[in-house]
Design a protein around this motif. Structure first.
Motif, PDB file in Angstrom:
ATOM      1  N   ALA A   8      23.946  53.446  40.396  1.00  0.00           N
ATOM      2  CA  ALA A   8      24.026  53.435  38.941  1.00  0.00           C
ATOM      3  C   ALA A   8      25.394  52.918  38.499  1.00  0.00           C
ATOM      4  O   ALA A   8      25.512  52.122  37.581  1.00  0.00           O
ATOM      5  N   ALA A   9      26.412  53.368  39.226  1.00  0.00           N
ATOM      6  CA  ALA A   9      27.764  52.971  38.837  1.00  0.00           C
ATOM      7  C   ALA A   9      27.967  51.471  38.989  1.00  0.00           C
ATOM      8  O   ALA A   9      28.635  50.844  38.190  1.00  0.00           O
ATOM      9  N   THR A  10      27.356  50.867  40.019  1.00  0.00           N
ATOM     10  CA  THR A  10      27.582  49.436  40.230  1.00  0.00           C
ATOM     11  C   THR A  10      26.606  48.587  39.434  1.00  0.00           C
ATOM     12  O   THR A  10      26.908  47.462  39.099  1.00  0.00           O
ATOM     13  N   GLY A  11      25.424  49.147  39.161  1.00  0.00           N
ATOM     14  CA  GLY A  11      24.388  48.328  38.557  1.00  0.00           C
ATOM     15  C   GLY A  11      24.486  48.225  37.058  1.00  0.00           C
ATOM     16  O   GLY A  11      23.739  47.482  36.436  1.00  0.00           O
ATOM     17  N   ARG A  12      25.368  48.981  36.478  1.00  0.00           N
ATOM     18  CA  ARG A  12      25.428  49.006  35.021  1.00  0.00           C
ATOM     19  C   ARG A  12      26.563  48.114  34.505  1.00  0.00           C
ATOM     20  O   ARG A  12      27.668  48.154  35.015  1.00  0.00           O
ATOM     21  N   ILE A  13      26.235  47.336  33.503  1.00  0.00           N
ATOM     22  CA  ILE A  13      27.257  46.499  32.877  1.00  0.00           C
ATOM     23  C   ILE A  13      27.388  46.946  31.420  1.00  0.00           C
ATOM     24  O   ILE A  13      26.382  47.083  30.737  1.00  0.00           O
TER      25      ILE A  13
ATOM     26  N   ARG B  68      54.030  20.607  31.378  1.00  0.00           N
ATOM     27  CA  ARG B  68      54.718  21.784  30.805  1.00  0.00           C
ATOM     28  C   ARG B  68      53.773  22.956  30.611  1.00  0.00           C
ATOM     29  O   ARG B  68      54.152  23.981  30.086  1.00  0.00           O
ATOM     30  N   VAL B  69      52.525  22.748  31.035  1.00  0.00           N
ATOM     31  CA  VAL B  69      51.522  23.790  30.783  1.00  0.00           C
ATOM     32  C   VAL B  69      51.190  24.544  32.070  1.00  0.00           C
ATOM     33  O   VAL B  69      50.999  23.936  33.121  1.00  0.00           O
ATOM     34  N   ARG B  70      51.128  25.877  31.975  1.00  0.00           N
ATOM     35  CA  ARG B  70      50.712  26.663  33.130  1.00  0.00           C
ATOM     36  C   ARG B  70      49.218  26.977  33.020  1.00  0.00           C
ATOM     37  O   ARG B  70      48.788  27.631  32.082  1.00  0.00           O
ATOM     38  N   ARG B  71      48.434  26.442  33.967  1.00  0.00           N
ATOM     39  CA  ARG B  71      46.983  26.666  33.969  1.00  0.00           C
ATOM     40  C   ARG B  71      46.658  27.915  34.783  1.00  0.00           C
ATOM     41  O   ARG B  71      47.246  28.144  35.831  1.00  0.00           O
ATOM     42  N   CYS B  72      45.697  28.686  34.298  1.00  0.00           N
ATOM     43  CA  CYS B  72      45.264  29.873  35.042  1.00  0.00           C
ATOM     44  C   CYS B  72      43.814  29.679  35.459  1.00  0.00           C
ATOM     45  O   CYS B  72      43.019  29.115  34.707  1.00  0.00           O
ATOM     46  N   MET B  73      43.487  30.165  36.636  1.00  0.00           N
ATOM     47  CA  MET B  73      42.096  30.126  37.100  1.00  0.00           C
ATOM     48  C   MET B  73      41.808  31.362  37.937  1.00  0.00           C
ATOM     49  O   MET B  73      42.738  32.107  38.268  1.00  0.00           O
ATOM     50  N   LEU B  74      40.545  31.550  38.264  1.00  0.00           N
ATOM     51  CA  LEU B  74      40.201  32.706  39.082  1.00  0.00           C
ATOM     52  C   LEU B  74      40.853  32.577  40.450  1.00  0.00           C
ATOM     53  O   LEU B  74      40.999  31.481  40.984  1.00  0.00           O
ATOM     54  N   GLY B  75      41.225  33.707  41.022  1.00  0.00           N
ATOM     55  CA  GLY B  75      41.960  33.704  42.280  1.00  0.00           C
ATOM     56  C   GLY B  75      41.078  33.586  43.512  1.00  0.00           C
ATOM     57  O   GLY B  75      39.854  33.483  43.412  1.00  0.00           O
ATOM     58  N   PRO B  76      41.688  33.615  44.682  1.00  0.00           N
ATOM     59  CA  PRO B  76      40.961  33.372  45.926  1.00  0.00           C
ATOM     60  C   PRO B  76      40.110  34.559  46.383  1.00  0.00           C
ATOM     61  O   PRO B  76      39.270  34.397  47.262  1.00  0.00           O
ATOM     62  N   ARG B  77      40.349  35.713  45.805  1.00  0.00           N
ATOM     63  CA  ARG B  77      39.597  36.879  46.292  1.00  0.00           C
ATOM     64  C   ARG B  77      38.112  36.732  45.972  1.00  0.00           C
ATOM     65  O   ARG B  77      37.709  36.630  44.825  1.00  0.00           O
ATOM     66  N   LYS B  78      37.311  36.665  47.008  1.00  0.00           N
ATOM     67  CA  LYS B  78      35.877  36.437  46.803  1.00  0.00           C
ATOM     68  C   LYS B  78      35.159  37.759  46.549  1.00  0.00           C
ATOM     69  O   LYS B  78      35.458  38.768  47.173  1.00  0.00           O
ATOM     70  N   LEU B  79      34.233  37.712  45.668  1.00  0.00           N
ATOM     71  CA  LEU B  79      33.459  38.920  45.391  1.00  0.00           C
ATOM     72  C   LEU B  79      32.347  39.063  46.417  1.00  0.00           C
ATOM     73  O   LEU B  79      31.840  38.073  46.933  1.00  0.00           O
ATOM     74  N   TRP B  85      26.700  38.806  42.016  1.00  0.00           N
ATOM     75  CA  TRP B  85      25.498  38.706  41.181  1.00  0.00           C
ATOM     76  C   TRP B  85      25.724  39.408  39.839  1.00  0.00           C
ATOM     77  O   TRP B  85      25.377  38.889  38.783  1.00  0.00           O
ATOM     78  N   ILE B  86      26.332  40.585  39.918  1.00  0.00           N
ATOM     79  CA  ILE B  86      26.607  41.320  38.674  1.00  0.00           C
ATOM     80  C   ILE B  86      27.541  40.502  37.790  1.00  0.00           C
ATOM     81  O   ILE B  86      27.340  40.393  36.578  1.00  0.00           O
ATOM     82  N   ALA B  87      28.530  39.877  38.433  1.00  0.00           N
ATOM     83  CA  ALA B  87      29.474  39.065  37.657  1.00  0.00           C
ATOM     84  C   ALA B  87      28.744  37.903  36.980  1.00  0.00           C
ATOM     85  O   ALA B  87      29.019  37.569  35.827  1.00  0.00           O
ATOM     86  N   GLU B  88      27.793  37.322  37.693  1.00  0.00           N
ATOM     87  CA  GLU B  88      27.023  36.212  37.163  1.00  0.00           C
ATOM     88  C   GLU B  88      26.206  36.660  35.939  1.00  0.00           C
ATOM     89  O   GLU B  88      26.158  36.002  34.906  1.00  0.00           O
ATOM     90  N   TYR B  89      25.565  37.827  36.102  1.00  0.00           N
ATOM     91  CA  TYR B  89      24.752  38.381  35.027  1.00  0.00           C
ATOM     92  C   TYR B  89      25.623  38.698  33.815  1.00  0.00           C
ATOM     93  O   TYR B  89      25.259  38.452  32.671  1.00  0.00           O
ATOM     94  N   ARG B  90      26.802  39.215  34.098  1.00  0.00           N
ATOM     95  CA  ARG B  90      27.736  39.534  33.024  1.00  0.00           C
ATOM     96  C   ARG B  90      28.170  38.255  32.306  1.00  0.00           C
ATOM     97  O   ARG B  90      28.239  38.213  31.089  1.00  0.00           O
ATOM     98  N   ARG B  91      28.412  37.199  33.080  1.00  0.00           N
ATOM     99  CA  ARG B  91      28.813  35.921  32.477  1.00  0.00           C
ATOM    100  C   ARG B  91      27.733  35.406  31.535  1.00  0.00           C
ATOM    101  O   ARG B  91      28.025  34.921  30.452  1.00  0.00           O
ATOM    102  N   LEU B  92      26.473  35.534  31.998  1.00  0.00           N
ATOM    103  CA  LEU B  92      25.356  35.092  31.157  1.00  0.00           C
ATOM    104  C   LEU B  92      25.396  35.818  29.807  1.00  0.00           C
ATOM    105  O   LEU B  92      25.260  35.211  28.750  1.00  0.00           O
ATOM    106  N   TRP B  93      25.622  37.128  29.880  1.00  0.00           N
ATOM    107  CA  TRP B  93      25.650  37.913  28.646  1.00  0.00           C
ATOM    108  C   TRP B  93      26.905  37.659  27.813  1.00  0.00           C
ATOM    109  O   TRP B  93      26.870  37.702  26.592  1.00  0.00           O
TER     110      TRP B  93
END
Lengths: 164, 120
Positions: A8-13, B68-79, B85-93
Motif C-alpha cells: 500500500a505504501a509503495t502503490g499509492r501516489i 553561462r547557464v547551468r542545466r539540471c537533469m535527472l541523476g544517474p541513480r536508476k530506479l 513504473w510508479i514514477a512513469e504513472y506519476r509523470r502521466l498524471w
C-alpha cells in the motif's frame, strides 16, 4: 517492520495542486463532457467522452484517441490500436468536496484487465482551491510483488544500517 | 555497507523535502536551467541552487554548465522496476494536471471575457 503495509505504501501516489479559483470551476472540469475533454489526455491522445453521468454509480465512458503523429506511429509499430474505449464509473461523489473515478483498464497487451481508482478531494480556502489526488498505481499481482520486493529490500537495507 | 548507508541517507534526506520531490518530477519531464526551476517554484536563484546541490549530492540530479547557464537533469541513480513504473504513472498524471491547470485558466479567461462583453 510491518510487511503487510509495504504494498500500500509503495502503490499509492498522492498529487497535490492549488489553484486560484472557485471549487465549482474545478468540479466542472471533472464532471462534464466538455470539461473532461479539455484536459484528460494523456499526452499524445485526445479524449471523446461518450457518456458521463456525475452521480454515485454513474457511468464515465470515453474513447482515448492517439492524435499526435509520433504517438500514432509508435502504436502502429507495436501493433496496438490507435484508440481505446475506456469504461469508468463515479464510485464516490460528494458535491464540490470529493469524487472517485474507477476505470477498467483492459487494453494493455499482456496485462490482465484491472481496475484503477483515482480519488480527488477539494478544499476551498478564500480564493484558492487545494486539490489532492490519490491514485493506486499498482494494479496487478506481478507489480505488487515486485514493488513489495523492492520496498522490502530497501527497508531491509535500512534495518541493517541501524543494526551495524 | 557504510558507503551505501550514507548514499541511502542522502537520498532519503533529499527526498524528504516536497520542493525537491517537485524538482525531480519537473526534471523527469525535461531538463531545465536553475533559473527555469527557480521561476517554476517561485523561489530565489540562491534557494534553488541549494536544493539542486542537495539532489546532486544524493545522485538524484546532475548539472552541467552550458555557456553561462547551468542545466539540471535527472541523476544517474536508476530506479528499480516498480518504482520506475510508479514514477512513469506519476509523470502521466503530472502532465495531465498541467493540462488541467491550463484548461482551468482558459475557462476563467473565457468567462471573464464573456462578463466584460455583457457589461458593454
Amino acid at each position: 517492520m510491518n510487511e503487510t503495509s509495504a504494498p500500500a505504501a509503495t502503490g499509492r501516489i498522492v498529487l497535490e495542486r492549488t489553484y486560484r479559483a472557485r471549487v465549482e470551476e474545478l468540479w466542472e472540469l471533472w464532471t462534464t463532457k466538455k470539461g473532461l475533454e479539455s484536459w484528460w489526455g494523456p499526452e499524445g491522445f485526445r479524449v471523446e467522452v461518450h457518456h458521463i453521468e456525475a452521480r454515485v454509480g454513474g457511468a464515465l465512458h470515453y474513447e482515448m484517441i492517439a492524435d499526435a503523429p509520433e504517438q500514432i506511429e509508435a502504436m502502429k509499430r507495436t501493433g496496438q490500436a490507435t484508440s481505446h474505449k475506456v469504461k469508468g464509473t463515479f464510485t464516490e461523489l460528494k458535491l464540490h468536496q470529493r469524487l472517485a473515478i474507477t476505470q477498467l483498464i483492459d487494453f494493455v497487451a499482456g496485462v490482465k484487465p484491472y481496475h484503477t481508482t483515482a480519488v480527488v478531494e477539494f478544499s476551498q480556502s478564500r480564493d484558492r482551491v487545494r486539490m489532492v489526488i490519490t491514485l493506486d498505481a499498482l494494479h496487478d499481482a506481478e507489480w505488487t510483488k515486485r514493488a513489495q520486493m523492492g520496498w522490502t529490500s530497501q527497508l531491509g537495507k535500512l534495518d541493517k544500517r541501524f543494526q551495524s | 555497507m557504510v558507503q551505501y548507508a550514507a548514499e541511502l541517507d542522502s537520498s532519503f534526506a533529499a527526498l524528504a523535502d516536497p520542493t525537491r520531490r517537485g524538482i525531480l518530477q519537473r526534471l523527469g519531464r525535461s531538463d531545465a536551467s536553475i533559473s527555469d526551476l527557480a521561476a517554476s517554484f517561485d523561489m530565489t536563484l540562491t534557494g534553488m541552487k541549494k536544493h539542486v546541490q542537495i539532489l546532486e549530492g544524493a545522485g538524484l540530479a546532475t548539472t552541467s554548465k552550458v555557456g553561462r547557464v547551468r542545466r539540471c537533469m535527472l541523476g544517474p541513480r536508476k530506479l528499480e522496476d516498480a518504482s520506475a513504473w510508479i514514477a512513469e504513472y506519476r509523470r502521466l498524471w503530472e502532465a495531465r494536471l498541467d493540462r488541467f491547470g491550463a484548461a482551468l485558466e482558459k475557462q476563467r479567461k473565457r468567462r471573464t471575457a464573456r462578463r466584460q462583453e455583457k457589461r458593454k
